[in-house]
Design a protein around this motif. Sequence first.
Motif, PDB file in Angstrom:
ATOM      1  N   GLN A   1      47.859  37.961  40.668  1.00 36.48           N
ATOM      2  CA  GLN A   1      46.676  38.796  40.905  1.00 36.48           C
ATOM      3  C   GLN A   1      45.984  39.097  39.582  1.00 36.48           C
ATOM      4  OE1 GLN A   1      47.293  42.618  42.824  1.00 36.48           O
ATOM      5  NE2 GLN A   1      45.202  42.604  43.623  1.00 36.48           N
TER       6      GLN A   1
ATOM      7  N   GLY B   1      40.960  42.866  39.246  1.00 35.95           N
ATOM      8  CA  GLY B   1      39.790  42.952  40.118  1.00 35.95           C
ATOM      9  C   GLY B   1      39.755  41.940  41.241  1.00 35.95           C
ATOM     10  N   GLN B   2      40.781  41.115  41.359  1.00 32.64           N
ATOM     11  CA  GLN B   2      40.830  40.096  42.398  1.00 32.64           C
ATOM     12  C   GLN B   2      41.968  40.371  43.372  1.00 32.64           C
ATOM     13  OE1 GLN B   2      38.492  37.584  42.433  1.00 32.64           O
ATOM     14  NE2 GLN B   2      37.610  38.653  40.672  1.00 32.64           N
ATOM     15  N   GLY B   3      41.920  39.713  44.514  1.00 28.72           N
ATOM     16  CA  GLY B   3      43.035  39.783  45.438  1.00 28.72           C
ATOM     17  C   GLY B   3      44.161  38.870  44.996  1.00 28.72           C
TER      18      GLY B   3
END
Lengths: 113, 113
Positions: A37, A40-42
């Motif tokens: 991960q 700021g991302q999944g």
Amino acid sequence: DAGVTQSPTHLIKTRGQQVTLRCSPKSGHDTVSWYQQALGQGPQFIFQYYEEEERQRGNFPDRFSGHQFPNYSSELNVNALLLGDSALYLCASSSGVTGNTIYFGEGSWLTVV
Amino acid sequence: LAKTTQPISMDSYEGQEVNITCSHNNIATNDYITWYQQFPSQGPRFIIQGYKTKVTNEVASLFIPADRKSSTLSLPRVSLSDTAVYYCLVGDGLDTGRRALTFGSGTRLQVQP
């Protein structure tokens, strides 16, 4: 009953080095999956192990490899580290039972400098 | 894999009900819909899962219309501790503990006092 445990929680490595992250699944679970991960991302699926073999793999290069031990614990190895490998690495624990919930550990923060 | 679309962020106040809608137009017949919650520096945590109509547990409710092309996660009377990122996932095939999860970017919920 311990949940999913990961170690180390934080580490800093230099570009080109190698790193090993460890995961112990929840009691009664035989399947371990690893996710990356970025900030700021999944989470992105890396690969999954059960019965001590890699069963599924996401879109990650061969620099990412893993292992599962007879006690179901697992390691994630990353070779030739790049700055872009800096991320939270999550271990997910589950079993092959239909409908079984997937549990995540709190992750290992890797910073590559 | 069915792709999901959800709002990037939402704001709410303590005590309000929050509804987060997820679109999944290409959902397959045997896909389940699952929602995860993630706090900063922690792994995702399973909230709720459903196939059709309405599912309720002690944390949330999940509403799925007949066409299953969308779903709505409902959080009753949110508190500051509900501030987190919420992910909507659609299963690839049967819901088993060994599926590789595909996360999008999630919805960042900010609860204000």
